[in-house]
Design a protein around this motif. Sequence first.
Motif, PDB file in Angstrom:
ATOM      1  N   GLU A  80       0.855  -1.178   0.000  1.00 44.47           N
ATOM      2  CA  GLU A  80       0.000   0.000   0.000  1.00 44.47           C
ATOM      3  C   GLU A  80       0.893   1.230   0.000  1.00 44.47           C
ATOM      4  O   GLU A  80       1.903   1.287   0.720  1.00 44.47           O
ATOM      5  CB  GLU A  80      -0.900   0.004   1.238  1.00 44.47           C
ATOM      6  N   TYR A  81       0.546   2.218  -0.825  1.00 40.89           N
ATOM      7  CA  TYR A  81       1.375   3.418  -0.937  1.00 40.89           C
ATOM      8  C   TYR A  81       0.485   4.609  -1.245  1.00 40.89           C
ATOM      9  O   TYR A  81      -0.437   4.524  -2.057  1.00 40.89           O
ATOM     10  CB  TYR A  81       2.406   3.234  -2.058  1.00 40.89           C
ATOM     11  N   HIS A  82       0.788   5.749  -0.599  1.00 41.86           N
ATOM     12  CA  HIS A  82       0.044   6.970  -0.867  1.00 41.86           C
ATOM     13  C   HIS A  82       1.003   8.154  -0.733  1.00 41.86           C
ATOM     14  O   HIS A  82       1.773   8.233   0.235  1.00 41.86           O
ATOM     15  CB  HIS A  82      -1.116   7.134   0.115  1.00 41.86           C
ATOM     16  N   VAL A  83       0.978   9.053  -1.706  1.00 42.97           N
ATOM     17  CA  VAL A  83       1.800  10.259  -1.657  1.00 42.97           C
ATOM     18  C   VAL A  83       0.940  11.468  -1.996  1.00 42.97           C
ATOM     19  O   VAL A  83       0.092  11.409  -2.893  1.00 42.97           O
ATOM     20  CB  VAL A  83       3.011  10.166  -2.616  1.00 42.97           C
ATOM     21  N   LYS A  84       1.144  12.554  -1.244  1.00 43.80           N
ATOM     22  CA  LYS A  84       0.441  13.807  -1.508  1.00 43.80           C
ATOM     23  C   LYS A  84       1.445  14.948  -1.416  1.00 43.80           C
ATOM     24  O   LYS A  84       2.507  14.822  -0.799  1.00 43.80           O
ATOM     25  CB  LYS A  84      -0.688  14.027  -0.487  1.00 43.80           C
ATOM     26  N   GLY A  85       1.114  16.072  -2.042  1.00 48.11           N
ATOM     27  CA  GLY A  85       1.971  17.241  -1.969  1.00 48.11           C
ATOM     28  C   GLY A  85       1.958  18.014  -3.259  1.00 48.11           C
ATOM     29  O   GLY A  85       0.938  18.074  -3.962  1.00 48.11           O
ATOM     30  N   ASN A  86       3.106  18.596  -3.582  1.00 49.61           N
ATOM     31  CA  ASN A  86       3.250  19.392  -4.795  1.00 49.61           C
ATOM     32  C   ASN A  86       4.552  19.037  -5.494  1.00 49.61           C
ATOM     33  O   ASN A  86       5.566  18.790  -4.852  1.00 49.61           O
ATOM     34  CB  ASN A  86       3.234  20.888  -4.475  1.00 49.61           C
ATOM     35  N   SER A  87       4.510  19.039  -6.834  1.00 47.35           N
ATOM     36  CA  SER A  87       5.702  18.740  -7.621  1.00 47.35           C
ATOM     37  C   SER A  87       6.563  20.002  -7.756  1.00 47.35           C
ATOM     38  O   SER A  87       6.257  21.047  -7.196  1.00 47.35           O
ATOM     39  CB  SER A  87       5.314  18.209  -8.999  1.00 47.35           C
ATOM     40  N   THR A  88       7.622  19.915  -8.527  1.00 49.35           N
ATOM     41  CA  THR A  88       8.603  20.993  -8.627  1.00 49.35           C
ATOM     42  C   THR A  88       7.981  22.334  -8.978  1.00 49.35           C
ATOM     43  O   THR A  88       8.345  23.372  -8.426  1.00 49.35           O
ATOM     44  CB  THR A  88       9.677  20.628  -9.666  1.00 49.35           C
ATOM     45  N   PHE A  89       7.023  22.359  -9.903  1.00 49.42           N
ATOM     46  CA  PHE A  89       6.426  23.611 -10.354  1.00 49.42           C
ATOM     47  C   PHE A  89       5.040  23.851  -9.750  1.00 49.42           C
ATOM     48  O   PHE A  89       4.303  24.708 -10.232  1.00 49.42           O
ATOM     49  CB  PHE A  89       6.347  23.638 -11.877  1.00 49.42           C
ATOM     50  N   GLY A  90       4.703  23.089  -8.731  1.00 50.79           N
ATOM     51  CA  GLY A  90       3.477  23.371  -8.005  1.00 50.79           C
ATOM     52  C   GLY A  90       2.280  22.506  -8.332  1.00 50.79           C
ATOM     53  O   GLY A  90       1.210  22.682  -7.745  1.00 50.79           O
ATOM     54  N   ALA A  91       2.411  21.570  -9.277  1.00 47.52           N
ATOM     55  CA  ALA A  91       1.284  20.697  -9.596  1.00 47.52           C
ATOM     56  C   ALA A  91       0.908  19.852  -8.384  1.00 47.52           C
ATOM     57  O   ALA A  91       1.769  19.452  -7.591  1.00 47.52           O
ATOM     58  CB  ALA A  91       1.636  19.793 -10.773  1.00 47.52           C
ATOM     59  N   VAL A  92      -0.377  19.581  -8.263  1.00 45.21           N
ATOM     60  CA  VAL A  92      -0.861  18.765  -7.144  1.00 45.21           C
ATOM     61  C   VAL A  92      -0.431  17.318  -7.342  1.00 45.21           C
ATOM     62  O   VAL A  92      -0.591  16.746  -8.420  1.00 45.21           O
ATOM     63  CB  VAL A  92      -2.398  18.847  -7.039  1.00 45.21           C
ATOM     64  N   VAL A  93       0.113  16.727  -6.291  1.00 43.76           N
ATOM     65  CA  VAL A  93       0.475  15.312  -6.281  1.00 43.76           C
ATOM     66  C   VAL A  93      -0.478  14.586  -5.356  1.00 43.76           C
ATOM     67  O   VAL A  93      -0.613  14.935  -4.177  1.00 43.76           O
ATOM     68  CB  VAL A  93       1.932  15.108  -5.809  1.00 43.76           C
ATOM     69  N   ASP A  94      -1.149  13.585  -5.875  1.00 42.37           N
ATOM     70  CA  ASP A  94      -2.063  12.764  -5.081  1.00 42.37           C
ATOM     71  C   ASP A  94      -2.136  11.408  -5.760  1.00 42.37           C
ATOM     72  O   ASP A  94      -2.845  11.233  -6.758  1.00 42.37           O
ATOM     73  CB  ASP A  94      -3.443  13.414  -4.999  1.00 42.37           C
ATOM     74  N   GLU A  95      -1.394  10.444  -5.233  1.00 42.94           N
ATOM     75  CA  GLU A  95      -1.230   9.158  -5.909  1.00 42.94           C
ATOM     76  C   GLU A  95      -1.394   8.027  -4.898  1.00 42.94           C
ATOM     77  O   GLU A  95      -0.894   8.107  -3.771  1.00 42.94           O
ATOM     78  CB  GLU A  95       0.160   9.105  -6.540  1.00 42.94           C
ATOM     79  N   HIS A  96      -2.078   6.974  -5.328  1.00 43.81           N
ATOM     80  CA  HIS A  96      -2.338   5.845  -4.433  1.00 43.81           C
ATOM     81  C   HIS A  96      -2.109   4.537  -5.171  1.00 43.81           C
ATOM     82  O   HIS A  96      -2.458   4.394  -6.344  1.00 43.81           O
ATOM     83  CB  HIS A  96      -3.777   5.890  -3.907  1.00 43.81           C
ATOM     84  N   PHE A  97      -1.489   3.586  -4.462  1.00 43.25           N
ATOM     85  CA  PHE A  97      -1.277   2.235  -4.983  1.00 43.25           C
ATOM     86  C   PHE A  97      -1.667   1.232  -3.909  1.00 43.25           C
ATOM     87  O   PHE A  97      -1.437   1.443  -2.714  1.00 43.25           O
ATOM     88  CB  PHE A  97       0.192   2.034  -5.357  1.00 43.25           C
ATOM     89  N   GLU A  98      -2.246   0.116  -4.374  1.00 40.81           N
ATOM     90  CA  GLU A  98      -2.597  -0.954  -3.442  1.00 40.81           C
ATOM     91  C   GLU A  98      -2.505  -2.297  -4.155  1.00 40.81           C
ATOM     92  O   GLU A  98      -2.875  -2.424  -5.324  1.00 40.81           O
ATOM     93  CB  GLU A  98      -4.017  -0.743  -2.908  1.00 40.81           C
ATOM     94  N   ARG A  99      -1.950  -3.262  -3.455  1.00 40.61           N
ATOM     95  CA  ARG A  99      -1.923  -4.622  -3.983  1.00 40.61           C
ATOM     96  C   ARG A  99      -2.539  -5.556  -2.954  1.00 40.61           C
ATOM     97  O   ARG A  99      -2.116  -5.593  -1.797  1.00 40.61           O
ATOM     98  CB  ARG A  99      -0.500  -5.077  -4.297  1.00 40.61           C
ATOM     99  N   LYS A 100      -3.542  -6.305  -3.408  1.00 40.52           N
ATOM    100  CA  LYS A 100      -4.171  -7.326  -2.580  1.00 40.52           C
ATOM    101  C   LYS A 100      -4.078  -8.647  -3.318  1.00 40.52           C
ATOM    102  O   LYS A 100      -4.711  -8.828  -4.365  1.00 40.52           O
ATOM    103  CB  LYS A 100      -5.625  -6.969  -2.293  1.00 40.52           C
TER     104      LYS A 100
END
Length: 707
Positions: A80-100
Amino acid sequence: MKRVSAVMALAVASAFAQAAVTQTTRYVFISENNGKQMGEQVVENHDDGLTKVRYIYKDNGRGPELTEEFRLAADGTMSEYHVKGNSTFGAVVDEHFERKGGKAQWQSTSEAGAKDVSGAAVYVPLNGSFEADSRAIGALAKTPSASIALLPNGTLKQMVLDEVQVSGPNGQTQQVQLVAQTGLGLSPKFLWITKGANPSLFAAVAPGTFVFAVEGWQDNGKLLAERQKTAEAKLLNDLAAKLQHPLPGLTVVKNARIFDSNKATVGAASDIYLLRGRISAIVPAGTEVRGAANEIDAGGRIVLPGLFDMHGHITRWEGALHVAAGVTSLRDMGNDNAQLQLMIDETADGKLLAPQIVPAGFLEGESPYSSNGGFVVKTLDQSKRAIDWYAEHGYPQLKIYNSFPKEILKDTVAYAHLRGMRVSGHIPAGLRAQQALDAGYDEIQHINQVMLNFLFKPGVETRSLERFYLPAEKVAGLDFNSKEVKDFLATLKKKQIAIDPTLSAFAFLKQKDGDVNEPWAAVEGNMPPDVARGFHVGTMKIPDAATQARYDKSFNKMVQFVGIMYKAGVPIVAGTDDLAGFTLHSELALLVKAGLTPAEALQVATRNGARYTRTSAERGSIETGKLADLVLVDGDPTRNIEDVRKVSAVITRGQIVYPKEVDEALGIKPFVSETPAVKPLEAVPSNIAGSNDGVLRHIGTIGRKHD
C-alpha cells in the motif's frame, strides 16, 4: 472536567503516537557547489508497519514537497502506498497504490490502472521520495537474481560497481556499495547502498549538483562522488566505443543533397570528401575519384550541417541522445564547472559520446532562491574574478541568473565584454528585460523572461514560481500591437539582441494531468513505457478548465510572439533546456508553428547556432575546410519539419554514429530502419594523374572554403 479529560486524552494519544514510532532516519540534501543544505527526507517507521516520509528539495526557487505513507508485504515490496503534496512547479500530487493478493491497482491525478500480478513486483510512483528507491533495494535483496518486476511495467535490474568504507559520527564506519539500476528512464540510476543481508539506501550523488545522504554521513559526499564518476566513466567509455565507428583515412559521402544553411535551400546531389574530421572537398555527385578509404552512399538523402542545441545543461549520460538527434554542438548554459570541464575533455578524447560543448559561464547571486551551479557572488570584485576564470577556460559567453545583484549588473556586463565574452541570461530580480538590455545584455534566455518585461511590477518575486504562473495567467491578455510591445521589439532589432525562447521547455505551462505535453507527442510511441508514462504528468497547478484554457492561450501567444520577433528581424536561436535531443526537434516544430518555414527553422538551428556561439569559421554550414559535422536525414525536413526526427546517420569528430544503434542501446524504438553503411574501398596510390587531377586538388584544400 470534560475539558481536562479531553486534554488528558489528547496527551495520551500524543504519547501513544510517539511511542509507536520505532525508528526515525533523516537524510539531507547538500549542495556539492557550496555545501548548503537544499532539502531533507525524514523517514518514520512505526511499530504497526506503517512508514511515513516527509520529503522536500529546493533549488533555484523551486522543488517538490511530498508526504508519503506506505506498508510493506513480506517480500519487501509495497502493499500500500500513498503520496500527496506538490511537484517541482506546483502541480498537485495525489497518488495511491494498493496490492491485494494477485491484483494491483493505482490512481493518480494523471492516470488510473490495474494489473494482475504474480510474484514480487515494485510499484514506481510518478512523484516520490528516495525512500521508494530504498525499499526497492531491500526487495531486490530478497530475490534470487538481481532483478525484479516493476509496476505498471518493466523490470528493474541492479549491478554492483564499487565498494568503499565510509566514516560517520563518533568514529563509526561502515561498508557501502555503489549500484547501477537499469529499467527506469533513459540512463542508469546510481545509488549508494548499505552492505549486508538487509541493504537500504545510504546516499545518492549527482556529481556537481548535490549529495543526498543519511544525516551525519554527508561529509563522505566528495569521496562518493569521485568514485562514482570513475565507475560511470568506465560504463560511458564502453558505450562510446560501441556506438562510435571511426572513419580512418579519406571518406567520401556520395549522392548527398546538401542543405545550404546560408540560403536555406537544398542543392543538387554532391559528393562530400572527409579527412581527419574536416570537409576536404565538395564535388558534383558522380565525379570519379580514387584514393578514398571509405565510401558512404547517402542515397539521395538530405544532409544537414550538425545541429546546435543552444540551451542545455548537459550530463554525461545525455550526450548519446543529443548526437542521435543530430546535435553535434551544444551550448551549455550553466553547470558545475569542474564537471563540465571533465565532459569537454572526455568528449575531445573520444571517451564520451556527446556533442562538442560551447560553455557559458554561470554567474548567480546569493539569496534563498539561488541556483547552486557555477559561481555565486556578492561583490563586483568576486564577479570579476569569476569572469576571469571563465575567460581563461575558454568560455565565449556569460550567463547571469535570477539572484544576481542588480547594483553591479552594468559593471559586470562591461567587464565581461572587456574580456571578450557575450552576456546573456535571465533578468535579475527587481528588473525588467529592458533594464537588462540597457545594462548591456546581448541575449535573453527563455520566452517567459521576455514576456515578464510587460508584466513585471515592483514587489513581484520573479525568482519564485511566479515567473511561470504570471506569464501563464497574463500573456493571454497582452496586446502585441501596443506601443510598449512595439518599442521593445524595435530595441531588440536595433541592438540585434538574440532570443533563446526554449518554447519546448515552456509547453508545460498549458499541460493538464493526463494529457501528453506537446513537445513529446511525436516521440511518445518510441519511448520505453516508463518514460512515456511520465509524459502524461502535468507540471503546473491547473485547478479547472477555465485556467487550463487561459494557460493554453498564453502559451500559444508566446509561440506567436517568437514569430513576430523573427519577422521583425530579431535573431532567434534554437535551445531546449529539456529532454536531451528529442526536444530540439520539437523546438524546431514550434518555430514552424510560430510562422517560420521549415527551412528557416533549420537555418536557426545551424547557421544561427554557429553565429551566436562564435564558431562560424568551423561550424554551421557544409563547406570545404569546416568541421565534418554532417546529419543524414530521411525524408525532407525543409518541407516537413517532423522529418528532422528521421536521422539515419551522424558524422562528427571523424566518427560515424547510427542513431538506430543508440536508440536500441537505450531501449528506444528507432525512428529509422535503414542506415547508410560504410563501405571500405581499395587503397590506391596518391600520385594518380589524369581525369582525377581536379578532384585531387579539391581534396588538398583543407583549411580553405570551396567556392
